[in-house]
Design a protein around this motif. Structure first.
Motif, mmCIF file in Angstrom:
data_model
loop_
_atom_site.group_PDB
_atom_site.id
_atom_site.type_symbol
_atom_site.label_atom_id
_atom_site.label_comp_id
_atom_site.label_asym_id
_atom_site.label_seq_id
_atom_site.Cartn_x
_atom_site.Cartn_y
_atom_site.Cartn_z
ATOM 1 N N TYR A 144 0.845 -1.199 0.000
ATOM 2 C CA TYR A 144 0.000 0.000 0.000
ATOM 3 C C TYR A 144 0.883 1.254 0.000
ATOM 4 O O TYR A 144 0.633 2.219 -0.739
ATOM 5 N N LEU A 145 1.920 1.232 0.849
ATOM 6 C CA LEU A 145 2.818 2.382 0.939
ATOM 7 C C LEU A 145 3.519 2.640 -0.382
ATOM 8 O O LEU A 145 3.545 3.782 -0.873
ATOM 9 N N THR A 146 4.093 1.618 -0.995
ATOM 10 C CA THR A 146 4.858 1.833 -2.225
ATOM 11 C C THR A 146 3.957 2.253 -3.388
ATOM 12 O O THR A 146 4.389 3.015 -4.254
ATOM 13 N N LEU A 147 2.723 1.774 -3.405
ATOM 14 C CA LEU A 147 1.787 2.227 -4.437
ATOM 15 C C LEU A 147 1.478 3.714 -4.276
ATOM 16 O O LEU A 147 1.432 4.463 -5.257
ATOM 17 N N ASP A 148 1.283 4.149 -3.043
ATOM 18 C CA ASP A 148 0.995 5.564 -2.817
ATOM 19 C C ASP A 148 2.207 6.441 -3.100
ATOM 20 O O ASP A 148 2.078 7.543 -3.639
ATOM 21 N N VAL A 149 3.402 5.954 -2.755
ATOM 22 C CA VAL A 149 4.611 6.731 -3.022
ATOM 23 C C VAL A 149 4.799 6.923 -4.521
ATOM 24 O O VAL A 149 5.026 8.049 -4.991
ATOM 25 N N ILE A 150 4.690 5.856 -5.289
ATOM 26 C CA ILE A 150 4.975 5.990 -6.724
ATOM 27 C C ILE A 150 3.914 6.827 -7.428
ATOM 28 O O ILE A 150 4.227 7.589 -8.343
ATOM 29 N N THR A 151 2.650 6.715 -7.013
ATOM 30 C CA THR A 151 1.628 7.546 -7.664
ATOM 31 C C THR A 151 1.783 9.010 -7.266
ATOM 32 O O THR A 151 1.547 9.909 -8.083
ATOM 33 N N ALA A 152 2.221 9.263 -6.024
ATOM 34 C CA ALA A 152 2.472 10.646 -5.616
ATOM 35 C C ALA A 152 3.635 11.241 -6.395
ATOM 36 O O ALA A 152 3.590 12.413 -6.812
ATOM 37 N N THR B 59 8.402 -3.881 -7.012
ATOM 38 C CA THR B 59 9.798 -4.206 -6.740
ATOM 39 C C THR B 59 10.278 -3.580 -5.434
ATOM 40 O O THR B 59 11.001 -4.218 -4.655
ATOM 41 N N THR B 60 9.890 -2.336 -5.172
ATOM 42 C CA THR B 60 10.292 -1.687 -3.919
ATOM 43 C C THR B 60 9.629 -2.360 -2.731
ATOM 44 O O THR B 60 10.247 -2.534 -1.675
ATOM 45 N N ALA B 61 8.365 -2.762 -2.891
ATOM 46 C CA ALA B 61 7.676 -3.484 -1.823
ATOM 47 C C ALA B 61 8.401 -4.791 -1.513
ATOM 48 O O ALA B 61 8.565 -5.162 -0.341
ATOM 49 N N THR B 62 8.846 -5.501 -2.537
ATOM 50 C CA THR B 62 9.584 -6.745 -2.324
ATOM 51 C C THR B 62 10.872 -6.490 -1.547
ATOM 52 O O THR B 62 11.211 -7.229 -0.617
ATOM 53 N N LEU C 65 18.843 -6.545 -0.812
ATOM 54 C CA LEU C 65 18.635 -6.629 -2.253
ATOM 55 C C LEU C 65 19.449 -7.764 -2.862
ATOM 56 O O LEU C 65 18.999 -8.433 -3.798
ATOM 57 N N ARG C 66 20.632 -8.013 -2.322
ATOM 58 C CA ARG C 66 21.483 -9.088 -2.840
ATOM 59 C C ARG C 66 20.896 -10.467 -2.539
ATOM 60 O O ARG C 66 20.843 -11.343 -3.403
ATOM 61 N N ILE C 67 20.432 -10.660 -1.325
ATOM 62 C CA ILE C 67 19.977 -11.976 -0.910
ATOM 63 C C ILE C 67 18.656 -12.346 -1.575
ATOM 64 O O ILE C 67 18.340 -13.520 -1.759
ATOM 65 N N ASN C 68 17.878 -11.324 -1.992
ATOM 66 C CA ASN C 68 16.604 -11.595 -2.668
ATOM 67 C C ASN C 68 16.327 -10.496 -3.693
ATOM 68 O O ASN C 68 15.536 -9.580 -3.441
ATOM 69 N N PRO C 69 16.992 -10.538 -4.845
ATOM 70 C CA PRO C 69 16.744 -9.513 -5.873
ATOM 71 C C PRO C 69 15.258 -9.430 -6.220
ATOM 72 O O PRO C 69 14.620 -10.459 -6.456
ATOM 73 N N PRO C 70 14.670 -8.226 -6.244
ATOM 74 C CA PRO C 70 13.225 -8.091 -6.469
ATOM 75 C C PRO C 70 12.752 -8.546 -7.849
ATOM 76 O O PRO C 70 11.608 -8.945 -8.002
ATOM 77 N N VAL C 71 13.618 -8.445 -8.851
ATOM 78 C CA VAL C 71 13.269 -8.911 -10.200
ATOM 79 C C VAL C 71 14.122 -10.136 -10.493
ATOM 80 O O VAL C 71 15.344 -10.053 -10.537
ATOM 81 N N ALA C 72 13.455 -11.288 -10.679
ATOM 82 C CA ALA C 72 14.209 -12.539 -10.792
ATOM 83 C C ALA C 72 13.844 -13.334 -12.034
ATOM 84 O O ALA C 72 14.097 -14.531 -12.109
ATOM 85 N N GLY C 73 13.238 -12.686 -13.030
ATOM 86 C CA GLY C 73 13.018 -13.354 -14.305
ATOM 87 C C GLY C 73 14.330 -13.474 -15.063
ATOM 88 O O GLY C 73 15.296 -12.749 -14.788
ATOM 89 N N THR C 74 14.394 -14.381 -16.016
ATOM 90 C CA THR C 74 15.648 -14.559 -16.752
ATOM 91 C C THR C 74 15.901 -13.436 -17.755
ATOM 92 O O THR C 74 17.043 -13.203 -18.142
ATOM 93 N N MET C 75 14.862 -12.749 -18.209
ATOM 94 C CA MET C 75 15.016 -11.564 -19.063
ATOM 95 C C MET C 75 15.962 -11.828 -20.234
ATOM 96 O O MET C 75 16.999 -11.181 -20.400
ATOM 97 N N ASP C 76 15.594 -12.783 -21.055
ATOM 98 C CA ASP C 76 16.463 -13.266 -22.126
ATOM 99 C C ASP C 76 16.800 -12.207 -23.166
ATOM 100 O O ASP C 76 15.965 -11.352 -23.506
ATOM 101 N N PHE D 2 7.967 -10.793 -7.533
ATOM 102 C CA PHE D 2 7.526 -11.657 -6.451
ATOM 103 C C PHE D 2 6.114 -11.322 -5.983
ATOM 104 O O PHE D 2 5.739 -10.146 -5.892
ATOM 105 N N ILE D 3 5.354 -12.367 -5.696
ATOM 106 C CA ILE D 3 4.049 -12.237 -5.063
ATOM 107 C C ILE D 3 4.231 -12.714 -3.626
ATOM 108 O O ILE D 3 4.495 -13.893 -3.380
ATOM 109 N N GLN D 4 4.109 -11.799 -2.680
ATOM 110 C CA GLN D 4 4.385 -12.117 -1.284
ATOM 111 C C GLN D 4 3.251 -11.630 -0.389
ATOM 112 O O GLN D 4 2.737 -10.523 -0.569
#
Length: 518
Positions: free
Chosen positions: A187-195, A309-312, A368-379, A499-501
C-alpha cells in the motif's frame, strides 16, 4: 459394388491420414533433434534440450529463480534450460551482453509485458534505437532532476503509513494487533509511486484497502503471466484483435483495467490544465516530448515496476532482519542512536543523512542481494554471427537469460557464506580494501549493481528506489519494533519474474524513545 467402393475409399482415407500423421511425427522428431543438436555441447538438466518442460515446471512452481541458481551451481556458469534457452550467472558475461553498445537485443519474452497491444512501453520495446530515444526523454523525470519535491512527497506518504500503524496495528501489553506487513508495505509503495508520478496518490494507505482489487487481481493473473513468460508467442495471440477483449480494459471497474482508465484520465487532465509540465515525473515526461499515448503507457509501467519491486525489497529485508537478531539490533541501535544525537531529521530522515549510516547501507545492499526483487531470466538474443560465452560457441538466435539469484550468491565474489544474510560483509570488504589496496568491494558493488540491470537496460528508477528504502527503514526502526508472528512459516512467497508475497504477519510495538519524543 457400391459397398466395395465405399470400403475402399474409407480404407484409402485411413491410410492417407495415417501417412500424414507419420509424416507430421517425423517432421516434429526431426525438428526436435535439430533444435537439440545445435546446443548439444552446453550442459543442462536432463531433457531440457528437447522441450520447455523443465522451465514450465519450475516457473509454475514459483521457484524458477532458485532452480536456475541451483542449475548454475551444478552445471557451470552457462546452462541450457530449453531447446533454445540458456542462462548464465557470470557477472562479466552479463555486463558484456547488456552493455550500451552490445549487439544483443531483447528476446521475445518482453512482448508479453506490453500493456497496450498496439504500443510498446519502455520495458517491452525491443528496438534499441526507439528504446534509447524514449529512455532519454524519461531519464530526467526518473532521476529526480525535474522533481524538486521528490523527498517531500515521499516523506508525506511515509508519515501517512506510520499514522496507519498507530491507528490500527500497534500492539501493547493488553492489546494484540497482528498485521500483514507484506500487504501494508505494498500500500505504501503504491501511494509513493503515484504521488511521485503525477502528484496524486491513490490512497491505499489512508484507506487501508486494496483499491480496485488491483493487488488481488494481479496476483490471481500471475499463473497466466508465468505461462506466457515461457511461451511468449501466445502473448501475440492474446494481443490480437480476436482475443483482445480478454485483456484488461479501461472499461473495467476493478484490477489493472481500472488503472488504465485512471492513467488515461490523469494524463488527459494534465494536458488540458494550464500547468502540464509541473515538477513531477509526468510533467517531466511531457516536457521532454512524450506523446499522450506514451505518457499513459509509461504511467502504468511506473505503477507496476515502481511499487511491486520496492515493496519486495522492503518486506524481504524486514523478514531477514527479524530472522537475524544480531543484524536487527545493530541496525536499530544505529538508527536510534543517530536519532537520539539529533544526527537525523524529524519527522523524516533525509536521504543524505541516511547515506551516512554505514550499517543501514550495508543492510539495504544485503537485502537486495539476498533476494533480488526482479528474478526473471530476461532473455536477450545472440546476434548474427554467433558468440562465444563462457568458452562455449553459441549460435545466432539463441536466447540467453540471467540467473540473478545465481550471480548474487557467488562465493568467489561475496565469500563462502554468500547464501547467508550478513550485512557485515560489505563493511568488512571496504575495510580490507582500505588496508591492503584490494578491489573486493569494487567487485561486490559491480555484481550487486546487476540487480538493476546494466548498460542500455539499467533501471531508470534505481536512485528513487534507494531513496525510498533509506527513508522507510529509518522511520520504521526509529519508531517501532517488529516481531514475527509465525517464525516457522513467516510468509507466502512465489516468483513470477517479480515476487508475489503475502501473509507476513508481525507484531509491532512502539519504541520507548519514540514514545517520549511523540
Amino acid at each position: 459394388m457400391i459397398l466395395d467402393n465405399f470400403l475402399w475409399t474409407g480404407s484409402a482415407w485411413t491410410s492417407a491420414g495415417l501417412g500424414l500423421g507419420l509424416v507430421l511425427l517425423a517432421y516434429i522428431a526431426a525438428s526436435t533433434i535439430k533444435s537439440w543438436h545445435r546446443l548439444r555441447h552446453i550442459p543442462g538438466p536432463p531433457g531440457a534440450g528437447f522441450s520447455k518442460w523443465w522451465m514450465l515446471r519450475n516457473t509454475l512452481g514459483g521457484n524458477m529463480h532458485l532452480a536456475t541458481k541451483a542449475a548454475c551451481r551444478e552445471y557451470g556458469p552457462l546452462v541450457r534450460l530449453g531447446p533454445n534457452q540458456l542462462v548464465t550467472n557470470d557477472p562479466e558475461v552479463l555486463r558484456r551482453l547488456w552493455a550500451v553498445r552490445s549487439p544483443y537485443k531483447k528476446g521475445p519474452f518482453y512482448e508479453a509485458v506490453r500493456f497496450n497491444p498496439e504500443r510498446d512501453n519502455l520495458i517491452s520495446m525491443r528496438n534499441d534505437a526507439l528504446h534509447n530515444e524514449l529512455r532519454a526523454k524519461m531519464a530526467p523525470g526518473y532521476g529526480g532532476k525535474d522533481n524538486e519535491s521528490l523527498e517531500a512527497a515521499m516523506d508525506k506518504e511515509i508519515l501517512v503509513f506510520c499514522d496507519l500503524l498507530e491507528r490500527k496495528y500497534i500492539s501493547t501489553e493488553t492489546d494484540y494487533r497482528p498485521v500483514d506487513l507484506a500487504r501494508k508495505v505494498q500500500y505504501l509503495t503504491l501511494d509513493v509511486i503515484t504521488a511521485l508520478a503525477f502528484s496524486k496518490r491513490f490512497g491505499y494507505t489512508e484507506q487501508d484497502t486494496d483499491l480496485y482489487s488491483y493487488i488481488k487481481i494481479t496476483e490471481d493473473s500471475m499463473p497466466v503471466m508465468m505461462f506466457l513468460s515461457i511461451f511468449p508467442g501466445l502473448a501475440k495471440v492474446l494481443q490480437s484483435r480476436l482475443f483482445r477483449r480478454l485483456l484488461p480494459s479501461e472499461h473495467d471497474h476493478v484490477g489493472f483495467g481500472r488503472f488504465i482508465a485512471v492513467a488515461k484520465q490523469i494524463v488527459g487532465d494534465r494536458l488540458a490544465s494550464d500547468q502540464p509540465h509541473r515538477r513531477d515525473m509526468l510533467g517531466s515526461f511531457l516536457a521532454h516530448g512524450l506523446t499522450r499515448e506514451e505518457a499513459e503507457g509509461e504511467t502504468l509501467l511506473q505503477i507496476i515496476a515502481g511499487s511491486d519491486t520496492t515493496a519486495t525489497a522492503l518486506r524481504t529485508t524486514m523478514l531477514y532482519l527479524m530472522s537475524s537478531p544480531h543484524s536487527y539490533r545493530k541496525l536499530a541501535d544505529e538508527v536510534r542512536g543517530a536519532s537520539a544525537q539529533n544526527c537525523i531529521s524529524l519527522p523524516v530522515v533525509t536521504d543524505a543523512e541516511a547515506r551516512t549510516l554505514p550499517y543501514l547501507q550495508a543492510v539495504i545492499k544485503e537485502g537486495l542481494r539476498i533476494n533480488p526483487p526482479v528474478a526473471g531470466t530476461m532473455d536477450v538474443v545472440v546476434p548474427e554471427g554467433g558468440d562465444v560465452i563462457c568458452g562455449y560457441t553459441v549460435p545466432a538466435g539463441t536466447e540467453v537469460g540471467c540467473s540473478e539469484f545465481g550471480a548474487q550468491s557467488l562465493s568467489t565474489i561475496f565469500g563462502p557464506d554468500a547464501d547467508v544474510f550478513r550485512p557485515e560483509r560489505w563493511i568488512e570488504a571496504e575495510k580490507e580494501d582500505n588496508k591492503d589496496g584490494g578491489e573486493r568491494i569494487k567487485q561486490m558493488n559491480n555484481t550487486w549493481n546487476l540487480i538493476f540491470k546494466y548498460g542500455k537496460w539499467q533501471c531508470l528508477g534505481k536512485e528513487v528506489a534507494l531513496i525510498e528504502l533509506n527513508k522507510v527503514f529509518v522511520e520504521l526502526l526509529r519508531r517501532y519494533d517488529f516481531t514475527l508472528v509465525n517464525p516457522s512459516k513467516p510468509w507466502h512467497s512465489i516468483n513470477a519474474g517479480i515476487f508475489i508475497q503475502s501473509d507476513l504477519f508481525v507484531k509491532i510495538t512502539r519504541v520507548e524513545a519514540a514514545k517520549e519524543k511523540s
